[in-house]
Design a protein around this motif. Structure first.
Motif: not given
Length: 257
Positions: A158-170
């Motif tokens: 997920v990218t916004a405001e020049g930042r990236t988040l990486l999300l795992f559900g498992s």
């Protein structure tokens, strides 16, 4: 970009007036305060990492049949089989990218965590399980309605405001997948094995995020779950990535990414 953890794997993200909700779950079988449903319903879109009971079965309460729900094709089939409102659901596959307001969300293949023998035996041998046998059986029957293959799982960047988040559900990475390196934040589900700190190590080595937060460590579906021991989490991150920040979130608190 900021985030709020609602418990289990439920995450709300906000950027520029847009909100995204991931893996919402009402905690109907949990002990403790319920999720703040009114706030969760302010999300502009909902994303599902995998259509298990505790990630997907309550989605109608959040979508109300009109907010878009991005889930894989297996999830749409399960929605129809279980009487969920599939009309608002949109199939998403690994490689797809979705733009919602300020957010760019990209899907990657992932795998479900394999439960180890110690975890299974703990549940089967626990006096708590047998003392609440009817509740355990009801939960397992519900879970059976949302059965998936191990590969029916997505991870999201997920990218916004020049930042990236990486999300795992498992806690399972798909071999040969080029996940984003050096994300500003990795969200890691701390549930499924007796030593989740060991399961975390390959993620830290491969992804080398700037910061790590855990979710899914709470007692979300008693009597077959428990509050996970998180004491090894921060030391594991510090040993593997000394410059990275690691934190354990409190529910219903905003954090900056």
């Amino acid at each position: 970009m900021k985030l709020k953890w609602y418990g289990t794997a439920s995450i709300l993200l906000e950027s520029g007036g847009t909100r995204l909700l991931f893996d919402p779950y009402l905690h109907a079988l949990a002990e403790g305060a319920p999720l703040p449903l009114a706030e969760a319903r302010t999300a502009d879109a909902i994303f599902i990492t995998h259509p298990h009971l505790d990630h997907f079965s309550d989605v109608d309460a959040f979508s109300e049949g009109r907010r878009p729900v991005y889930v894989n094709e297996r999830g749409i089939r399960l929605a129809r089989e279980n009487g969920l409102q599939a009309a608002c659901m949109r199939a998403v596959r690994a490689g797809d990218e979705v733009a919602v307001g300020d957010f760019a969300v990209r899907a990657y293949p992932a795998l479900h965590c394999r439960f180890d023998a110690a975890t299974v035996l703990r549940i089967l041998c626990s006096p708590r399980t047998w003392k609440n046998f009817s509740k355990a059986v009801a939960l397992l029957r519900g879970a059976k309605k949302f059965r998936i293959r191990r590969s029916d799982v997505l991870a999201f960047s997920v990218t916004a405001e020049g930042r990236t988040l990486l999300l795992f559900g498992s806690a399972g990475m798909a071999a040969g997948t080029n996940y984003p390196q050096g994300a500003d934040l990795l969200i890691f589900p701390y549930q499924g094995r007796a030593r989740m700190d060991r399961a975390l190590r390959p993620f830290l080595d491969a992804l080398r995020p700037e910061a790590v937060v855990i979710d899914h460590f709470d007692d979300a579906f008693p009597p077959v779950s428990r509050q996970v021991d998180t004491r090894r989490f921060i030391p594991t991150v510090q040993a593997r990535l000394p410059a990275a920040r690691a934190f354990i979130p409190d529910p219903n608190v905003w954090y900056d990414v």
